[in-house]
Motif scaffolding. Structure first.
Motif, PDB file in Angstrom:
ATOM      1  N   GLY A  40       0.674  -1.232   0.222  1.00 26.02           N
ATOM      2  CA  GLY A  40      -0.148  -0.075   0.129  1.00 26.02           C
ATOM      3  C   GLY A  40       0.875   1.519   0.112  1.00 26.02           C
ATOM      4  O   GLY A  40       0.293   2.383   0.166  1.00 26.02           O
ATOM      5  N   LYS A  41       2.090   1.107  -0.104  1.00 27.00           N
ATOM      6  CA  LYS A  41       2.921   2.245  -0.125  1.00 27.00           C
ATOM      7  C   LYS A  41       2.764   3.208  -1.447  1.00 27.00           C
ATOM      8  O   LYS A  41       2.498   2.349  -2.784  1.00 27.00           O
ATOM      9  CB  LYS A  41       4.556   2.097  -0.011  1.00 27.00           C
ATOM     10  CG  LYS A  41       4.642   1.154   1.267  1.00 27.00           C
ATOM     11  CD  LYS A  41       4.646   2.084   2.402  1.00 27.00           C
ATOM     12  CE  LYS A  41       4.795   1.188   3.521  1.00 27.00           C
ATOM     13  NZ  LYS A  41       4.817   2.049   4.699  1.00 27.00           N
ATOM     14  N   ALA A  42       3.149   4.293  -1.412  1.00 28.00           N
ATOM     15  CA  ALA A  42       3.031   5.215  -2.691  1.00 28.00           C
ATOM     16  C   ALA A  42       3.799   4.927  -3.684  1.00 28.00           C
ATOM     17  O   ALA A  42       3.828   5.186  -4.915  1.00 28.00           O
ATOM     18  CB  ALA A  42       3.085   6.676  -2.165  1.00 28.00           C
ATOM     19  N   LEU A  69       1.131  -0.891 -10.502  1.00 27.78           N
ATOM     20  CA  LEU A  69       1.312   0.341  -9.487  1.00 27.78           C
ATOM     21  C   LEU A  69       0.774   1.541 -10.094  1.00 27.78           C
ATOM     22  O   LEU A  69       0.248   2.274  -9.338  1.00 27.78           O
ATOM     23  CB  LEU A  69       2.868   0.494  -9.078  1.00 27.78           C
ATOM     24  CG  LEU A  69       3.402  -0.657  -8.578  1.00 27.78           C
ATOM     25  CD1 LEU A  69       5.060  -0.553  -8.184  1.00 27.78           C
ATOM     26  CD2 LEU A  69       2.878  -0.430  -6.819  1.00 27.78           C
ATOM     27  N   GLU A  70       0.934   1.791 -11.208  1.00 28.28           N
ATOM     28  CA  GLU A  70       0.277   2.821 -12.113  1.00 28.28           C
ATOM     29  C   GLU A  70      -1.334   2.970 -11.797  1.00 28.28           C
ATOM     30  O   GLU A  70      -1.992   4.028 -11.343  1.00 28.28           O
ATOM     31  CB  GLU A  70       0.431   3.174 -13.282  1.00 28.28           C
ATOM     32  CG  GLU A  70       2.087   3.651 -13.526  1.00 28.28           C
ATOM     33  CD  GLU A  70       2.075   3.892 -15.000  1.00 28.28           C
ATOM     34  OE1 GLU A  70       1.631   3.231 -15.814  1.00 28.28           O
ATOM     35  OE2 GLU A  70       2.943   4.871 -15.244  1.00 28.28           O
ATOM     36  N   LEU A  94       6.973  -1.230 -22.971  1.00 30.40           N
ATOM     37  CA  LEU A  94       5.478  -1.441 -23.081  1.00 30.40           C
ATOM     38  C   LEU A  94       4.936  -0.111 -22.601  1.00 30.40           C
ATOM     39  O   LEU A  94       4.109  -0.099 -21.857  1.00 30.40           O
ATOM     40  CB  LEU A  94       5.126  -2.709 -22.215  1.00 30.40           C
ATOM     41  CG  LEU A  94       5.864  -3.994 -22.571  1.00 30.40           C
ATOM     42  CD1 LEU A  94       5.517  -4.877 -21.298  1.00 30.40           C
ATOM     43  CD2 LEU A  94       5.225  -4.442 -23.802  1.00 30.40           C
ATOM     44  N   GLY A  95       5.124   0.914 -23.116  1.00 27.50           N
ATOM     45  CA  GLY A  95       4.432   2.149 -22.525  1.00 27.50           C
ATOM     46  C   GLY A  95       5.690   3.036 -22.057  1.00 27.50           C
ATOM     47  O   GLY A  95       6.743   2.764 -22.204  1.00 27.50           O
ATOM     48  N   PRO A  96       5.031   4.176 -21.554  1.00 28.45           N
ATOM     49  CA  PRO A  96       5.997   4.840 -20.909  1.00 28.45           C
ATOM     50  C   PRO A  96       6.710   4.213 -19.524  1.00 28.45           C
ATOM     51  O   PRO A  96       6.532   3.305 -18.951  1.00 28.45           O
ATOM     52  CB  PRO A  96       4.995   6.070 -20.092  1.00 28.45           C
ATOM     53  CG  PRO A  96       3.900   6.044 -20.742  1.00 28.45           C
ATOM     54  CD  PRO A  96       3.811   4.674 -21.317  1.00 28.45           C
ATOM     55  N   ALA A  97       8.105   4.497 -19.642  1.00 26.73           N
ATOM     56  CA  ALA A  97       9.040   3.584 -18.699  1.00 26.73           C
ATOM     57  C   ALA A  97       8.802   3.897 -17.246  1.00 26.73           C
ATOM     58  O   ALA A  97       8.626   5.300 -16.957  1.00 26.73           O
ATOM     59  CB  ALA A  97      10.635   3.887 -19.310  1.00 26.73           C
ATOM     60  N   PRO A  98       9.219   2.995 -16.393  1.00 26.04           N
ATOM     61  CA  PRO A  98       9.343   3.514 -14.730  1.00 26.04           C
ATOM     62  C   PRO A  98      10.401   4.675 -14.854  1.00 26.04           C
ATOM     63  O   PRO A  98      11.231   4.628 -15.683  1.00 26.04           O
ATOM     64  CB  PRO A  98       9.718   2.125 -14.520  1.00 26.04           C
ATOM     65  CG  PRO A  98       9.561   0.946 -15.380  1.00 26.04           C
ATOM     66  CD  PRO A  98       9.530   1.737 -16.630  1.00 26.04           C
ATOM     67  N   CYS A  99      10.204   5.232 -13.783  1.00 24.34           N
ATOM     68  CA  CYS A  99      11.218   6.269 -13.315  1.00 24.34           C
ATOM     69  C   CYS A  99      12.526   5.655 -13.143  1.00 24.34           C
ATOM     70  O   CYS A  99      12.561   4.599 -12.398  1.00 24.34           O
ATOM     71  CB  CYS A  99      10.776   7.028 -12.279  1.00 24.34           C
ATOM     72  SG  CYS A  99      11.799   8.143 -11.474  1.00 24.34           S
TER      73      CYS A  99
END
Length: 114
Positions: A40-42, A69-70, A94-99
């Motif tokens: 449940g973390k951000a 997570l998004e 597969l779309g915008p990359a993770p940070c």
């Protein structure tokens, strides 16, 4: 790939990954990411500093976690990402990359801004 350390922090969940034998399935990574998502973390921070490359399965698991997570209004932040690992991840784009950030301090700053 093995999860060599995990910790639930105040606003994030940290996973530190280490290499495993090439023929081992990515069970440890899958379990670690699942546990982190359920926290449940951000933000989920994944430290890749000890890795030399990513298997196709590890890259797939990270992309799936990123998208899940998004959907939960949380984010996956990859830290200490070697160039080869970044390339292995992005070749399955597969779309915008993770940070991706250079340090855990940058991960904290990025997560706080969001």
């Amino acid at each position: 790939m093995n999860v060599v350390y995990h910790e639930s922090l105040a606003d994030s969940y940290l996973l530190i990954l280490g290499p495993s034998r090439a023929d081992e399935p990515e069970v440890s990574l899958a379990h670690g990411l699942h546990r982190a998502q359920r926290s449940g973390k951000a933000a989920v921070w994944v430290d890749c500093g000890m890795l030399h490359s990513l298997s196709d399965e590890a890259a797939r698991l990270l992309w799936v976690a990123h998208h899940q997570l998004e959907e939960q209004h949380a984010q996956l932040v990859l830290v200490h990402v070697p160039e080869r690992v970044r390339k292995d991840l992005l070749k399955r784009e597969l779309g915008p990359a993770p940070c991706m950030v250079p340090t855990l301090l940058d991960a904290a700053r990025h997560s706080a801004v969001r």
